[in-house]
Every structure is written in C-alpha cells, then in structure tokens.
Design an enzyme around this catalytic site. Structure first.
Site, mmCIF file in Angstrom:
data_model
loop_
_atom_site.group_PDB
_atom_site.id
_atom_site.type_symbol
_atom_site.label_atom_id
_atom_site.label_comp_id
_atom_site.label_asym_id
_atom_site.label_seq_id
_atom_site.Cartn_x
_atom_site.Cartn_y
_atom_site.Cartn_z
ATOM 1 N N HIS A 185 112.492 37.871 19.519
ATOM 2 C CA HIS A 185 113.409 37.600 20.627
ATOM 3 C C HIS A 185 113.594 38.842 21.497
ATOM 4 O O HIS A 185 113.502 38.772 22.734
ATOM 5 C CB HIS A 185 114.755 37.135 20.069
ATOM 6 C CG HIS A 185 115.793 36.869 21.108
ATOM 7 N ND1 HIS A 185 116.106 35.601 21.558
ATOM 8 C CD2 HIS A 185 116.624 37.720 21.793
ATOM 9 C CE1 HIS A 185 117.065 35.681 22.480
ATOM 10 N NE2 HIS A 185 117.398 36.958 22.621
ATOM 11 N N GLU A 186 113.862 39.976 20.859
ATOM 12 C CA GLU A 186 114.099 41.194 21.638
ATOM 13 C C GLU A 186 112.821 41.661 22.335
ATOM 14 O O GLU A 186 112.854 42.154 23.471
ATOM 15 C CB GLU A 186 114.669 42.295 20.751
ATOM 16 C CG GLU A 186 115.996 41.959 20.074
ATOM 17 C CD GLU A 186 117.087 41.499 21.031
ATOM 18 O OE1 GLU A 186 117.002 41.789 22.253
ATOM 19 O OE2 GLU A 186 118.028 40.831 20.563
ATOM 20 N N HIS A 189 112.505 39.828 25.533
ATOM 21 C CA HIS A 189 113.200 40.490 26.645
ATOM 22 C C HIS A 189 112.363 41.635 27.195
ATOM 23 O O HIS A 189 112.235 41.804 28.413
ATOM 24 C CB HIS A 189 114.553 41.028 26.174
ATOM 25 C CG HIS A 189 115.608 39.988 25.998
ATOM 26 N ND1 HIS A 189 115.802 38.959 26.893
ATOM 27 C CD2 HIS A 189 116.549 39.821 25.027
ATOM 28 C CE1 HIS A 189 116.812 38.205 26.488
ATOM 29 N NE2 HIS A 189 117.276 38.703 25.353
ATOM 30 N N HIS A 195 117.147 34.413 28.841
ATOM 31 C CA HIS A 195 117.634 33.361 27.953
ATOM 32 C C HIS A 195 117.419 31.969 28.551
ATOM 33 O O HIS A 195 117.637 31.755 29.745
ATOM 34 C CB HIS A 195 119.118 33.575 27.663
ATOM 35 C CG HIS A 195 119.374 34.801 26.850
ATOM 36 N ND1 HIS A 195 120.385 35.699 27.156
ATOM 37 C CD2 HIS A 195 118.757 35.305 25.745
ATOM 38 C CE1 HIS A 195 120.374 36.689 26.269
ATOM 39 N NE2 HIS A 195 119.383 36.463 25.409
ATOM 40 N N TYR A 239 119.890 30.608 22.945
ATOM 41 C CA TYR A 239 121.020 30.905 22.063
ATOM 42 C C TYR A 239 121.539 29.614 21.430
ATOM 43 O O TYR A 239 121.443 28.535 22.020
ATOM 44 C CB TYR A 239 122.156 31.533 22.868
ATOM 45 C CG TYR A 239 122.133 33.039 22.950
ATOM 46 C CD1 TYR A 239 121.097 33.793 22.431
ATOM 47 C CD2 TYR A 239 123.192 33.714 23.574
ATOM 48 C CE1 TYR A 239 121.095 35.172 22.516
ATOM 49 C CE2 TYR A 239 123.202 35.102 23.671
ATOM 50 C CZ TYR A 239 122.148 35.815 23.139
ATOM 51 O OH TYR A 239 122.151 37.182 23.230
#
Length: 283
Positions: A185-186, A189, A195, A239
């Site tokens: 996930h990071e 980014h 998101h 999320y």
C-alpha cells in the site's frame, strides 16, 4: 477502479488523476459487522501519531504531526502545510497540485534503507517490491540515483506512511507494521497511487456518514481528480470502514453495510486493476 493522481510540481504544472479499467469483473465489497473492534482495523491509520489541528484556508484540519514540518493527511500520506493548503484550496479537486509529486523517471524508483531498519522489515519491503516489479513496469533500485530517492525507515512511533509520487530529493517511507499488504500500500503511494475512496465517482459506490466523522477530519473524504475505469473494491489502496459508537464512516451503497478492504481481508497483493493502472501510467 484505481485512482492514480499525478501531482506535478507547483510551478504551474497540472495534475492528472486517473483510474484504469479492471481486467476482470468487479467484485462486491467485503462486509464487516457493525460494532466490529475498530482497533483490529487500524493498520493504515496511524492513530498513535499525535494529532494536531492546522488552520488551513480558514478550515480546521486534523493531521498527524510528524514533528519535522511534515504531517499525515488522510491517514498515511505525507504532506507539508503548504502542500495541504494548495490541495484544500482546490475546490474542484482538478488541479490538486500538492506534494509536488510526479512520475519517477524511466519507471525506476531509487531507495535506501535507513540505518537501524530491521532485517525482517527489510525483507518485507523487498518482497513487496518484487511483487510490484514482477507485475508492472516499475523497477526498484537500491541507491540514491540522481538525488531523488525514497528513505525507508521506521519512525519512533512506528507509523506507516509515504510521500505520493516522486516529490524530488529525499522523501519519506515509514514502515512500522511488518505487514506485506501495508508495505505494498505504501509503495503504491510512492509510485503515485491515491486512495480509492477519494475518486470523484465515489458517491456512486460509497455513502459517507458525515455525522460519524469529526468536522476537522471531513477533509479526508474530499474527492479529487478525474474518473477512468471502474471503482475497484479489490484495490490495495481502498480504506476500510471505521466504526465509532456503532456508526460507520463509510458504507457500501449496494449493501448498506460497512466494508473491509484488501489488507484487512488478508489479500496482501495488488488487484488486477491496480496492476493495469500502474502499467498504463508508466507506459
């Protein structure tokens, strides 16, 4: 499907936020029961980072305070106060030229592990990099390249967060939780993904219960950019719902219930839509 936002530098450059078509039928959201223990669903929210209230363009905004002039916005995205001001002043969510982010040159992301970064977390990050590079056009190369690189560390509070896209110079990537899904996930980014629940067409799929969200946190649900492709319930960048006092901040419109996300459901990998978007973005 996927929301990718290219946020170019503030020197009059425009932003691109797009999603790419899924390669398979879109699945229904993974539901979660009302009243489920919120603490079990906090791997991406960094609640242990002290919160401060910034007055940004007349609006009070709750952010995580990293103590070095950097803040956490929308849970795990690293911004400066100037970046945040630029973003929140963009009422249409089209320009959104915050964080100075842009594509990594030659599809190559340079990185270094900070001194003291544990060997177990190092292995997790390397596994996440292999997962991404084996499915996309992205390469990860250890080193500082031409001075634009990702510094991978664990901050003193054990936070999980990253800067979006290539900001220029050294940029942050903290992995506090030794979890493959969180690392992917990071890194999403870092590549340039934002998101999924921030898509402009979000309200066709997710209903926001504004009364369940503190007023100084409502900016976290601001929609930005343009739509390309379909909304992706399987995205690693989505999320989960958060439930406070029996009320969830987000519920699926199709089911009327709160939902889990990929990481909380044990799907620690890029969705087919995530892969398609990254490959389309980095042609």
């Amino acid at each position: 499907m996927k929301s990718i936002k290219l946020i170019l530098s503030m020197a009059f450059l425009a932003t691109l936020c797009f999603s790419c078509e899924k390669q398979e039928e879109n699945e229904a959201p993974v539901e979660t029961a009302i009243g489920e223990d919120t603490e079990a669903k906090e791997v991406l929210f960094n609640n242990h980072v002290p919160t401060t209230i910034l007055k940004v363009n007349g609006e009070e905004v709750a952010v995580g305070d990293l103590g070095n002039g950097e803040y956490l916005y929308n849970g795990d995205i690293v911004v400066s106060e100037t970046d945040l001001s630029e973003f929140l002043s963009d009422q249409e969510g089209v320009k959104a030229n915050w964080a100075g982010a842009r594509r990594w040159a030659n599809r190559t992301i340079y990185y270094q592990f900070a001194s003291g970064f544990s060997s177990s977390k190092r292995n997790t990050v390397l596994s996440a990099m292999r997962h991404i590079s084996s499915r996309t056009r992205i390469r990860f190369v250890q080193g500082r390249g031409r001075g634009n690189y990702v510094n991978i560390f664990t901050d003193a509070r054990g936070g999980n967060y990253a800067t979006v896209g290539m900001a220029g110079g050294r940029q942050s990537f903290s992995l506090g939780r030794n979890n493959l899904g969180v690392a992917i996930h990071e890194l999403g980014h870092t590549i340039g993904l934002h998101h999924e629940h921030s898509r402009p067409d979000r309200d066709r799929h997710i209903r926001i219960n504004w009364n369940a969200i503190p007023s100084d946190s409502r900016s976290n649900f601001r929609k930005t950019g343009n739509n390309y492709g379909r909304f992706d319930w399987n995205s690693i960048m989505l999320y989960p719902s958060r439930t406070r006092n029996g009320v969830s901040d987000m519920v699926s419109i199709s089911t009327g219930r709160p939902f889990n996300n990929a990481i909380e459901s044990g799907r620690n990998y890029l969705s087919s839509g995530d892969i398609a978007c990254i490959n389309a973005y980095y042609r």
